[in-house]
Design an enzyme around this catalytic site. Structure first.
Site, PDB file in Angstrom:
ATOM      1  N   ARG A 242      54.595  36.584  44.076  1.00  0.00           N
ATOM      2  CA  ARG A 242      54.387  35.147  44.301  1.00  0.00           C
ATOM      3  C   ARG A 242      55.736  34.450  44.200  1.00  0.00           C
ATOM      4  NH1 ARG A 242      53.711  31.577  40.301  1.00  0.00           N
ATOM      5  NH2 ARG A 242      52.543  32.819  38.793  1.00  0.00           N
ATOM      6  N   HIS A 246      52.247  28.999  40.668  1.00  0.00           N
ATOM      7  CA  HIS A 246      50.835  29.393  40.696  1.00  0.00           C
ATOM      8  C   HIS A 246      50.039  28.369  41.503  1.00  0.00           C
ATOM      9  CE1 HIS A 246      46.915  30.735  39.416  1.00  0.00           C
ATOM     10  NE2 HIS A 246      46.648  29.512  39.027  1.00  0.00           N
ATOM     11  N   TYR A 255      58.635  30.465  32.717  1.00  0.00           N
ATOM     12  CA  TYR A 255      58.223  31.774  32.192  1.00  0.00           C
ATOM     13  C   TYR A 255      58.754  32.955  33.007  1.00  0.00           C
ATOM     14  CZ  TYR A 255      54.607  30.993  35.791  1.00  0.00           C
ATOM     15  OH  TYR A 255      53.960  30.723  36.965  1.00  0.00           O
TER      16      TYR A 255
HETATM   17  C1  LIG Z   1      36.814  33.067  34.989  1.00  0.00           C
HETATM   18  C2  LIG Z   1      38.116  32.322  34.973  1.00  0.00           C
HETATM   19  N1  LIG Z   1      38.909  32.389  33.873  1.00  0.00           N
HETATM   20  C3  LIG Z   1      40.081  31.723  33.852  1.00  0.00           C
HETATM   21  C4  LIG Z   1      40.472  30.950  34.905  1.00  0.00           C
HETATM   22  C5  LIG Z   1      41.801  30.196  34.872  1.00  0.00           C
HETATM   23  N2  LIG Z   1      42.754  30.808  35.784  1.00  0.00           N
HETATM   24  C6  LIG Z   1      42.994  30.280  36.990  1.00  0.00           C
HETATM   25  S1  LIG Z   1      44.073  31.194  37.886  1.00  0.00           S
HETATM   26  C7  LIG Z   1      44.259  32.321  36.638  1.00  0.00           C
HETATM   27  C8  LIG Z   1      45.185  33.506  36.816  1.00  0.00           C
HETATM   28  C9  LIG Z   1      44.724  34.430  37.899  1.00  0.00           C
HETATM   29  O1  LIG Z   1      45.723  35.376  38.217  1.00  0.00           O
HETATM   30  P1  LIG Z   1      45.501  36.496  39.276  1.00  0.00           P
HETATM   31  O2  LIG Z   1      44.101  37.003  39.195  1.00  0.00           O
HETATM   32  O3  LIG Z   1      46.573  37.495  39.105  1.00  0.00           O
HETATM   33  O4  LIG Z   1      45.625  35.754  40.684  1.00  0.00           O
HETATM   34  P2  LIG Z   1      46.834  34.890  41.280  1.00  0.00           P
HETATM   35  O5  LIG Z   1      46.614  33.469  40.829  1.00  0.00           O
HETATM   36  O6  LIG Z   1      48.113  35.470  40.803  1.00  0.00           O
HETATM   37  O7  LIG Z   1      46.678  34.964  42.769  1.00  0.00           O
HETATM   38  C10 LIG Z   1      43.465  31.966  35.546  1.00  0.00           C
HETATM   39  C11 LIG Z   1      43.406  32.747  34.290  1.00  0.00           C
HETATM   40  C12 LIG Z   1      39.606  30.883  36.025  1.00  0.00           C
HETATM   41  N3  LIG Z   1      39.917  30.179  37.122  1.00  0.00           N
HETATM   42  N4  LIG Z   1      38.444  31.584  36.033  1.00  0.00           N
END
Ligand SMILES: Cc1ncc(C[n+]2csc(CCOP(=O)(O)OP(=O)(O)O)c2C)c(N)n1
Length: 344
Positions: A242, A246, A255
């Site tokens: 990425r 985010h 970070y």
């Molecule tokens: C069930 C749930 N827990 C926590 C969150 C908060 N949250 C939003 S994005 C994220 C990180 C996700 O990372 P990843 O799965 O690696 O996907 P990326 O954003 O890097 O594409 C979190 C913990 C959420 N949206 N849904």
């Protein structure tokens, strides 16, 4: 790199047997996606849309994977997968509208579920769609998109287990982009690779260079062929990065090591890699490049204008497309909100 889990690459080797017109299309769509993301970030900064999750750096994973599907397959996206949805037929104006707080309806011709904001809850849904396609006697499949962080959710494990038992025609496309917001991949799991999690569920696992659009196209194509032959699911770990935040609400400089970011940006950018490859094989000129970028700008401008031409969002919009038959006091809640808004 794990020897038992090799990473499939194409761009670093010789010529690809993907037809030249498909190679060109993959490149054009990657540029379209990046142009859109850059424009969306600007729109957010200008207050014209809300929070937006760009896919900067992940263009090869998004575009290569979706191009390997048929339009009759299901795309089951997370919040960062507007690139795959675009390839599958979603107008980008629809993505702009969603970021403006609207709930635009999806065309019934588009075989895609709405964007999933909760992490990994859509993975069991993808398995359900795949089992349904199987029971209907089609050779269509479902492909779920999620991130490295998604592999730590219970839904991920339940979905893979169920898919394995039923040999469901489903592809779990995990974009390992290095980070789950501020959590690095190394803190997500003690497994050496994410692909090896497939072993526990008796399904196929693959790793691919997710910044190599031809490799992604090939690996997803192979997984799709397996699914259509009735050989069951595949977990694909697409190794990407990425390059952006985010979401527009995030500041990754707080970070993320600066040298890690610089390395991916300068030497592994998926668009530069594919552009260099096409030029080296006589399939792209500097003039073509200029024309492709201008066409992308023009198309995005038209998509943004189409979205902004619609009337501002109504609060009642949040009640649309939730239930076919609204339950209990749903209609009362909607009326109360609309009355409260009209009172000001
Ligand atoms: C069930 C749930 N827990 C926590 C969150 C908060 N949250 C939003 S994005 C994220 C990180 C996700 O990372 P990843 O799965 O690696 O996907 P990326 O954003 O890097 O594409 C979190 C913990 C959420 N949206 N849904």
């Amino acid at each position: 790199m794990s020897e038992s889990w090799p990473v499939v690459e194409v761009l670093s080797g010789g010529a690809s047997d993907v037809p030249p017109e498909v190679q060109r299309r993959l490149y054009e769509d990657m540029i379209l996606l990046r142009t859109f993301d850059e424009r969306a970030i600007n729109l957010q900064r200008q207050g014209r849309i809300g929070t937006f999750p760009p896919s900067l750096g992940q263009e090869a994973s998004e575009i290569g994977s979706a191009h390997a599907l048929r339009r009759s397959d299901w795309v089951v996206p997370s919040y960062r997968d507007h690139g795959a949805l675009m390839v599958h037929g979603l107008p980008l104006s629809n993505v702009v509208l969603f970021a403006m707080g609207r709930t635009p309806s999806l065309s019934s011709a588009l075989k895609a579920l709405p964007t999933s904001i909760p992490i990994a809850t859509h993975l069991p849904h993808a398995v359900g769609l795949a089992v349904a396609a199987q029971k209907l006697g089609t050779d269509d499949l479902a492909m779920a998109y999620f991130g490295d962080g998604g592999t730590s959710e219970g839904d991920f494990h339940e979905a893979l287990n169920f898919a394995g038992v039923y040999k469901a025609p489903v592809i779990f496309f995990c974009q390992n982009n290095g980070w789950a917001i501020s959590v690095p991949r190394a803190r997500q799991t003690a497994s050496e690779t994410l692909a090896q999690k497939a072993v526990a569920y008796g399904i196929a696992g693959r790793r691919v260079d997710g910044n190599d659009v031809l490799a992604v196209y090939q690996v997803v194509g192979e997984a799709a062929a397996r699914a259509r032959r009735g050989e069951g699911p595949t977990l694909i770990e697409s190794l990407t990065y990425r390059l952006g935040p985010h979401t527009t609400a995030d500041d990754p400089s707080r970070y993320r090591p600066a040298d890690e970011y610089q390395d991916w940006k300068e030497s592994r950018d998926p668009i530069q890699r594919m552009g260099g490859y096409l030029m080296a094989h006589g399939l792209l000129t500097a003039e073509d490049n200029q024309a492709i970028r201008q066409a992308a700008q023009d198309r995005i401008q038209a998509e943004v204008e189409a979205a902004e031409a619609l009337a501002p969002v109504e609060p009642g919009g949040m009640f649309q497309y939730v239930f076919r038959q609204p339950p209990g006091d749903f209609a009362t809640q909607q009326r109360r909100i609309e009355e409260a808004v009209s009172r000001g």
